[in-house]
Design a protein around this motif. Sequence first.
Motif, PDB file in Angstrom:
ATOM      1  N   GLY A   7       0.795  -1.224   0.000  1.00 44.72           N
ATOM      2  CA  GLY A   7       0.000   0.000   0.000  1.00 44.72           C
ATOM      3  C   GLY A   7       0.826   1.273   0.000  1.00 44.72           C
ATOM      4  N   TYR A   8       2.130   1.169  -0.201  1.00 47.92           N
ATOM      5  CA  TYR A   8       3.011   2.337  -0.264  1.00 47.92           C
ATOM      6  C   TYR A   8       3.237   2.720  -1.725  1.00 47.92           C
ATOM      7  CZ  TYR A   8       4.149   0.925   4.520  1.00 47.92           C
ATOM      8  OH  TYR A   8       4.079   0.567   5.840  1.00 47.92           O
ATOM      9  N   LYS A  92       3.912  11.689   1.194  1.00 50.14           N
ATOM     10  CA  LYS A  92       4.236  11.305  -0.189  1.00 50.14           C
ATOM     11  C   LYS A  92       5.303  12.215  -0.799  1.00 50.14           C
ATOM     12  CE  LYS A  92      -0.346   9.398  -0.923  1.00 50.14           C
ATOM     13  NZ  LYS A  92      -1.158   9.749   0.187  1.00 50.14           N
ATOM     14  N   VAL A  93       6.342  12.481   0.016  1.00 50.04           N
ATOM     15  CA  VAL A  93       7.409  13.388  -0.393  1.00 50.04           C
ATOM     16  C   VAL A  93       8.753  12.693  -0.233  1.00 50.04           C
ATOM     17  CG1 VAL A  93       8.582  15.545   0.208  1.00 50.04           C
ATOM     18  CG2 VAL A  93       6.101  15.441   0.240  1.00 50.04           C
ATOM     19  N   GLU A 100      12.988  18.948  -2.325  1.00 50.39           N
ATOM     20  CA  GLU A 100      11.778  18.141  -2.155  1.00 50.39           C
ATOM     21  C   GLU A 100      11.172  17.770  -3.506  1.00 50.39           C
ATOM     22  OE1 GLU A 100       7.615  19.262  -0.225  1.00 50.39           O
ATOM     23  OE2 GLU A 100       9.282  19.269   1.221  1.00 50.39           O
ATOM     24  N   PHE A 101      10.742  16.508  -3.600  1.00 49.74           N
ATOM     25  CA  PHE A 101      10.175  15.969  -4.833  1.00 49.74           C
ATOM     26  C   PHE A 101       8.986  15.069  -4.487  1.00 49.74           C
ATOM     27  CE2 PHE A 101      14.799  16.241  -5.182  1.00 49.74           C
ATOM     28  CZ  PHE A 101      14.968  17.013  -6.331  1.00 49.74           C
ATOM     29  N   PRO A 102       8.112  14.790  -5.465  1.00 50.87           N
ATOM     30  CA  PRO A 102       7.104  13.746  -5.237  1.00 50.87           C
ATOM     31  C   PRO A 102       7.829  12.430  -4.941  1.00 50.87           C
ATOM     32  CG  PRO A 102       6.641  14.970  -7.260  1.00 50.87           C
ATOM     33  CD  PRO A 102       8.001  15.390  -6.795  1.00 50.87           C
ATOM     34  N   ILE A 103       7.303  11.636  -4.042  1.00 50.00           N
ATOM     35  CA  ILE A 103       7.999  10.443  -3.575  1.00 50.00           C
ATOM     36  C   ILE A 103       8.357   9.475  -4.707  1.00 50.00           C
ATOM     37  CG2 ILE A 103       5.971   9.067  -2.972  1.00 50.00           C
ATOM     38  CD1 ILE A 103       7.652   8.343  -0.341  1.00 50.00           C
ATOM     39  N   GLU A 104       7.544   9.428  -5.739  1.00 50.25           N
ATOM     40  CA  GLU A 104       7.827   8.519  -6.851  1.00 50.25           C
ATOM     41  C   GLU A 104       9.168   8.823  -7.519  1.00 50.25           C
ATOM     42  OE1 GLU A 104       3.345   9.075  -6.573  1.00 50.25           O
ATOM     43  OE2 GLU A 104       5.073  10.407  -6.593  1.00 50.25           O
TER      44      GLU A 104
END
Length: 133
Positions: A7-8, A92-93, A100-104
């Motif tokens: 779920g991550y 989700k970071v 800092e970026f979106p975690i993906e």
Amino acid sequence: MQIQNSGYLLPITNNLVDIIQHEIDQSSVDTMAGFTINFRDPDYSAESGGYHPVEIAVDEQGRILYITDFAYYGSGPYAELDKEIDFDFGYKVFQHMGREFPIERGASLFELWQSNFCDYVERQVFEVSLSSR
């Protein structure tokens, strides 16, 4: 408490989940409200290097909230221990060296980080402490 490994937005390996679960099972700390695990190389310093300290926070449902890898910046008496890499699953970071970026965007680094970290734990380079939240 059972650590959740699904779920991550980034895949959590069974090996990392097993490491966290092992630390819970070995601890007498009450983890029902969540907890934080700190992995420290007692010889790590700005001058001689070593294995970066790592902090992992888990909530009351057994979900990993964040994983932070710290490093020294600067040298000598001016060196400061600060976040180098942070995977914040709750927000989700992904942060790397203050950006800092979106975690993906941190997916490939997270995969490499997990592999290295699990190897270091297996080699017993860290002193581990667990505290309730």
